[in-house]
Design an enzyme around this catalytic site. Sequence first.
Site, short mmCIF file in Angstrom:
data_model
loop_
_atom_site.label_atom_id
_atom_site.label_comp_id
_atom_site.label_asym_id
_atom_site.label_seq_id
_atom_site.Cartn_x
_atom_site.Cartn_y
_atom_site.Cartn_z
N ARG A 151 -6.23 11.54 -6.91
CA ARG A 151 -7.54 10.91 -6.75
C ARG A 151 -8.66 11.94 -6.90
NH1 ARG A 151 -10.19 8.14 -1.52
NH2 ARG A 151 -10.21 10.34 -1.00
N ARG A 182 -3.30 7.17 0.53
CA ARG A 182 -3.76 8.45 1.10
C ARG A 182 -2.76 9.18 1.97
NH1 ARG A 182 -9.27 5.73 3.03
NH2 ARG A 182 -7.70 4.11 3.25
N TYR A 198 -15.03 -11.02 0.28
CA TYR A 198 -15.72 -9.76 -0.06
C TYR A 198 -16.97 -10.03 -0.90
CZ TYR A 198 -11.83 -7.05 1.75
OH TYR A 198 -10.90 -6.49 2.58
N ARG A 237 0.82 -1.22 0.00
CA ARG A 237 0.00 0.00 0.00
C ARG A 237 0.85 1.26 0.00
NH1 ARG A 237 -5.50 -0.10 1.59
NH2 ARG A 237 -6.31 -2.17 1.22
N ASP A 274 -6.73 -2.35 -7.47
CA ASP A 274 -7.27 -2.95 -6.25
C ASP A 274 -7.58 -4.41 -6.52
OD1 ASP A 274 -8.23 -1.96 -3.45
OD2 ASP A 274 -9.66 -3.47 -4.10
O1 CP3 Z 1 -0.01 -1.30 -2.58
C1 CP3 Z 1 -0.24 -0.36 -3.38
O2 CP3 Z 1 0.18 0.78 -3.24
C2 CP3 Z 1 -1.03 -0.70 -4.62
C3 CP3 Z 1 -2.41 -0.51 -4.59
C4 CP3 Z 1 -3.33 -1.39 -3.76
C5 CP3 Z 1 -4.55 -0.90 -3.27
N1 CP3 Z 1 -5.25 -1.92 -2.73
C6 CP3 Z 1 -4.99 0.50 -3.38
C7 CP3 Z 1 -6.09 0.97 -2.53
C8 CP3 Z 1 -3.27 -2.74 -3.44
C9 CP3 Z 1 -2.15 -3.75 -3.66
C10 CP3 Z 1 -4.49 -3.07 -2.79
C11 CP3 Z 1 -4.83 -4.42 -2.33
C12 CP3 Z 1 -6.02 -4.64 -1.52
N2 CP3 Z 1 -7.25 -4.06 -1.62
C13 CP3 Z 1 -6.10 -5.63 -0.50
C14 CP3 Z 1 -5.00 -6.58 -0.15
C15 CP3 Z 1 -3.92 -5.94 0.64
C16 CP3 Z 1 -4.22 -5.72 2.07
O3 CP3 Z 1 -4.08 -4.58 2.52
O4 CP3 Z 1 -4.54 -6.71 2.77
C17 CP3 Z 1 -7.39 -5.57 0.04
C18 CP3 Z 1 -7.92 -6.42 1.17
C19 CP3 Z 1 -8.11 -4.58 -0.69
C20 CP3 Z 1 -9.55 -4.21 -0.54
C21 CP3 Z 1 -9.71 -2.78 -0.23
N3 CP3 Z 1 -9.47 -1.75 -1.13
C22 CP3 Z 1 -10.10 -2.20 1.00
C23 CP3 Z 1 -10.42 -2.97 2.25
C24 CP3 Z 1 -10.10 -0.81 0.81
C25 CP3 Z 1 -10.52 0.26 1.78
C26 CP3 Z 1 -9.35 0.57 2.59
C27 CP3 Z 1 -9.50 1.86 3.34
O5 CP3 Z 1 -8.61 2.07 4.18
O6 CP3 Z 1 -10.43 2.62 3.10
C28 CP3 Z 1 -9.67 -0.56 -0.51
C29 CP3 Z 1 -9.48 0.77 -1.13
C30 CP3 Z 1 -8.09 1.12 -1.53
N4 CP3 Z 1 -7.28 0.32 -2.28
C31 CP3 Z 1 -7.40 2.35 -1.27
C32 CP3 Z 1 -6.16 2.26 -1.91
C33 CP3 Z 1 -5.10 3.31 -2.01
C34 CP3 Z 1 -7.95 3.53 -0.51
C35 CP3 Z 1 -8.88 4.20 -1.45
C36 CP3 Z 1 -8.95 5.67 -1.27
O7 CP3 Z 1 -9.72 6.09 -0.41
O8 CP3 Z 1 -8.26 6.38 -2.01
#
Ligand code: CP3
Length: 340
Positions: free
Chosen positions: A34, A25, A147, A21, A71
Amino acid sequence: MIFVDACLKKQTPYTPIWMMRQAGRYLPEYRATRAQAGDFMSLCRNAELACEVTLQPIDILGVDAAILFSDILVIPAEMGMDLEFVKGKGPVFHDPLRNEADLKRLADDSDEKLSYVYDAIKLIRKDLAADKALIGFAGSPWTLATYMIEGGGSKTYEISKKMLYSNPSLLHAILRKNTDAIIKYLLKQIDAGVNAVQVFDSWGGALEESAFFEFSWSYMKEISAAIKAQHPEIPVILFSKGISGYLDKIDGTFDVFGVDWGTPIEKAKAAVFDRYAIQGNMEPTRLYSQEKIKEGVEHIVKVMGKEPGHIFNLGHGMLPDLPVENAKYLVDLVHELTRR
Ligand code: CP3
């Protein structure tokens, strides 16, 4: 590429580092891009802007690998499920999978609909320095299924696990569908130019031992074997969170075992380092304090030494409010302390 060499246990001038990640943000630059895209899914679907946010942590932090910005949930979204990212709540599927008919409705060609991802990869690989790796990724079949079945994040996974114990053939059918889609998707990411792939099994730890190996690890291994059969030169990283109790049973054809922060790194080293490279595993919230970063890095570097086959990472993803200067401090410290 230092990152790829370390994955393949070759000598490197220092231990490479990237952070799960790392695009997100906590970076003001990410928030600006974004906002320009409108919302998170529009950012994922816009190849130019996805390329921009993928490269931000390379320029700002100096990490050794970029991870494709996307994602894990784009696969179920492109299978036709109704995905929304709800502010303050996270991802929501408005039409969760609960029976055979729900599963039948899902499209088989998500890998084709994900062309915007391959477009982003081509742009990123063009703009990324030649010595920096680009990591592609997908969620694991089980983590995606949680999910899809729960309809969003969960603390208990009760609907998915009820299905696991009361209708295992339906859960296996969902996992089969996800596995086939993930293999096609990752192979297309490799064709577009990624240099390594990681499978994120964020919720593998929700399962007891026998269920973990039957419903998650077996499918992860199938994915890695399918990729290695076609692309032996591309490192495959498998990351299951919360499975420190089962390390002695980890097997399969892949290159790098991703260690979560709950697993003592010395235990992971003893259990798998003879067969796999190791990625990990600093506790992500140490990033709030430079003193605690130093302590965490010194411990991990002491255990992993300067032998080939360690990729430094966090033991899970970065959090939205952590100080950018501390992330930069971590990258510089790892490079400095591991220089051969
Ligand atoms: O790692 C990176 O920088 C690459 C991008 C990436 C994102 N999600 C961007 C993202 C990767 C590799 C993921 C994987 C992901 N997504 C996982 C597996 C990794 C982990 O952390 O266990 C999971 C479970 C998800 C599902 C997901 N996507 C969730 C639960 C959320 C909400 C998280 C939150 O804190 O609100 C997301 C959204 C998401 N994916 C964001 C980002 C940067 C936040 C979105 C935003 O508000 O801009």
